[in-house]
Write a protein that holds these residues in place. Structure first.
Motif, PDB file in Angstrom:
ATOM      1  N   GLU A  64       0.417   3.749   1.517  1.00  0.00           N
ATOM      2  CA  GLU A  64       0.460   4.264   2.878  1.00  0.00           C
ATOM      3  C   GLU A  64       1.872   4.206   3.468  1.00  0.00           C
ATOM      4  O   GLU A  64       2.312   5.120   4.155  1.00  0.00           O
ATOM      5  CB  GLU A  64      -0.492   3.400   3.732  1.00  0.00           C
ATOM      6  CG  GLU A  64      -0.448   3.694   5.203  1.00  0.00           C
ATOM      7  CD  GLU A  64      -1.264   2.679   6.031  1.00  0.00           C
ATOM      8  OE1 GLU A  64      -1.875   1.741   5.451  1.00  0.00           O
ATOM      9  OE2 GLU A  64      -1.272   2.847   7.252  1.00  0.00           O
ATOM     10  N   TRP A  65       2.591   3.096   3.169  1.00  0.00           N
ATOM     11  CA  TRP A  65       3.915   2.888   3.775  1.00  0.00           C
ATOM     12  C   TRP A  65       5.034   3.488   2.934  1.00  0.00           C
ATOM     13  O   TRP A  65       6.179   3.503   3.342  1.00  0.00           O
ATOM     14  CB  TRP A  65       4.160   1.390   3.983  1.00  0.00           C
ATOM     15  CG  TRP A  65       3.106   0.798   4.862  1.00  0.00           C
ATOM     16  CD1 TRP A  65       2.039   0.020   4.467  1.00  0.00           C
ATOM     17  CD2 TRP A  65       2.975   0.984   6.272  1.00  0.00           C
ATOM     18  NE1 TRP A  65       1.268  -0.292   5.552  1.00  0.00           N
ATOM     19  CE2 TRP A  65       1.810   0.272   6.674  1.00  0.00           C
ATOM     20  CE3 TRP A  65       3.729   1.665   7.234  1.00  0.00           C
ATOM     21  CZ2 TRP A  65       1.388   0.241   7.998  1.00  0.00           C
ATOM     22  CZ3 TRP A  65       3.299   1.621   8.554  1.00  0.00           C
ATOM     23  CH2 TRP A  65       2.148   0.915   8.924  1.00  0.00           C
ATOM     24  N   GLY A 111       2.204   7.664   2.087  1.00  0.00           N
ATOM     25  CA  GLY A 111       0.903   8.091   2.598  1.00  0.00           C
ATOM     26  C   GLY A 111       0.966   8.663   3.999  1.00  0.00           C
ATOM     27  O   GLY A 111       0.489   9.773   4.272  1.00  0.00           O
ATOM     28  N   ARG A 112       1.585   7.906   4.900  1.00  0.00           N
ATOM     29  CA  ARG A 112       1.699   8.377   6.285  1.00  0.00           C
ATOM     30  C   ARG A 112       2.586   9.610   6.365  1.00  0.00           C
ATOM     31  O   ARG A 112       2.410  10.465   7.223  1.00  0.00           O
ATOM     32  CB  ARG A 112       2.303   7.278   7.155  1.00  0.00           C
ATOM     33  CG  ARG A 112       1.340   6.140   7.341  1.00  0.00           C
ATOM     34  CD  ARG A 112       1.918   5.080   8.248  1.00  0.00           C
ATOM     35  NE  ARG A 112       0.847   4.222   8.686  1.00  0.00           N
ATOM     36  CZ  ARG A 112       0.631   3.834   9.938  1.00  0.00           C
ATOM     37  NH1 ARG A 112       1.461   4.215  10.890  1.00  0.00           N
ATOM     38  NH2 ARG A 112      -0.384   3.059  10.252  1.00  0.00           N
ATOM     39  N   THR A 125       3.386  -4.155   6.439  1.00  0.00           N
ATOM     40  CA  THR A 125       3.354  -3.336   5.223  1.00  0.00           C
ATOM     41  C   THR A 125       2.889  -4.130   4.003  1.00  0.00           C
ATOM     42  O   THR A 125       2.756  -3.572   2.916  1.00  0.00           O
ATOM     43  CB  THR A 125       4.760  -2.765   4.921  1.00  0.00           C
ATOM     44  OG1 THR A 125       5.662  -3.862   4.685  1.00  0.00           O
ATOM     45  CG2 THR A 125       5.280  -1.921   6.071  1.00  0.00           C
ATOM     46  N   SER A 185       0.839  -1.194   0.000  1.00  0.00           N
ATOM     47  CA  SER A 185       0.000   0.000   0.000  1.00  0.00           C
ATOM     48  C   SER A 185       0.876   1.247   0.000  1.00  0.00           C
ATOM     49  O   SER A 185       1.886   1.301   0.704  1.00  0.00           O
ATOM     50  CB  SER A 185      -0.876  -0.019   1.256  1.00  0.00           C
ATOM     51  OG  SER A 185      -1.236   1.301   1.605  1.00  0.00           O
TER      52      SER A 185
END
Ligand code: 1GP
Length: 229
Positions: free
Chosen positions: A92-93, A96-97, A132, A90
């Motif tokens: 996100e890792w 994103g974050r 992740t 994703s």
């Protein structure tokens, strides 16, 4: 300050969620290692991070935080290492974050102390791989392509080949190492004695030693002399 990463050959990684005695911590901090990195994939809190930082700060060794949880970002470290997991399932890792953190806290970030790390996670059965959803089934050329993405496209200063919990495929690591132009190669995973430390050091710039600190301190200490002696 950021320049210090270019001199590191050996780093001990301490997990704030694990117990280490004052005596063992003293041995680690006086071992001759180039830096102590504080970080882990689970159970990291502000309290256990600040506690470990203050204990390490009794010694002169540089102490850096590998940021995994925004709640546990403590002021006072020499550097803040920020992982981007290149082969995560994703975004996100990957970013994103990071984007959310910068939107919320950007005005507080000491940018001159931030060092991004392009992680390539290769041990399927590790906490970080599970967290992740990393695509760990990479061959050497696939891993090297991620490394070059980090190095040549993103200009990340560090590529970190992460086999946390198991000793990796040194041929693959060597291929990654030889594919890099400017980035430093950090290798971590399963280093448990002088022999494995030397092997890993022969195919990377910096080795990271973690788990063995907690199960066999003497062997952990022997990894320093193996690469710096
Ligand atoms: C973990 O790369 C480090 O993030 C070190 O791995 O704990 O297996 O030594 P080990």
């Amino acid at each position: 300050m950021r320049q210090m990463i270019y001199e590191w050959q050996h780093v001990f990684k301490l997990d704030p969620d694990r117990i280490i005695s004052d005596e063992a911590l003293e041995c680690i901090c006086l071992s001759g290692t180039d830096a102590v990195m504080i970080g882990g994939s689970s159970g990291i809190t502000y309290e256990n991070t600040v506690n470990l930082l203050s204990r390490v700060r009794q010694y002169e060794v540089p102490c850096v935080l590998e940021v995994s949880d925004l709640e546990a970002v403590v002021p006072g470290f020499d550097l803040y290492m920020v992982p981007m997991v290149l082969n995560a399932a994703s975004p996100e890792w990957i970013l994103g974050r990071h984007q959310l953190a910068i939107e919320q806290y950007g005005y507080l970030i000491p940018w001159e102390l931030i060092v991004p790390e392009g992680y390539i996670v290769l041990h399927a059965n590790s906490t970080v791989a599970r967290l992740t959803g990393a695509y760990t089934e990479l061959d050497a050329s696939g891993a090297a392509a991620y490394a070059q993405t980090a190095d040549r496209l993103f200009s990340l200063p560090i590529v970190y080949v992460e086999y946390s919990g198991t000793f990796g495929d040194m041929e693959l690591v060597d291929t990654v190492y030889r594919s890099l132009d400017k980035a430093r190669l950090f290798y971590g995973g399963g280093i448990m004695d002088a022999v494995s430390a030397k092997l890993a050091a022969s195919v990377s710039d910096t080795i990271i030693v973690g788990n063995i600190i907690y199960s066999d301190l003497m062997s952990a200490l022997s990894t320093v002399q193996a690469v710096k002696g």
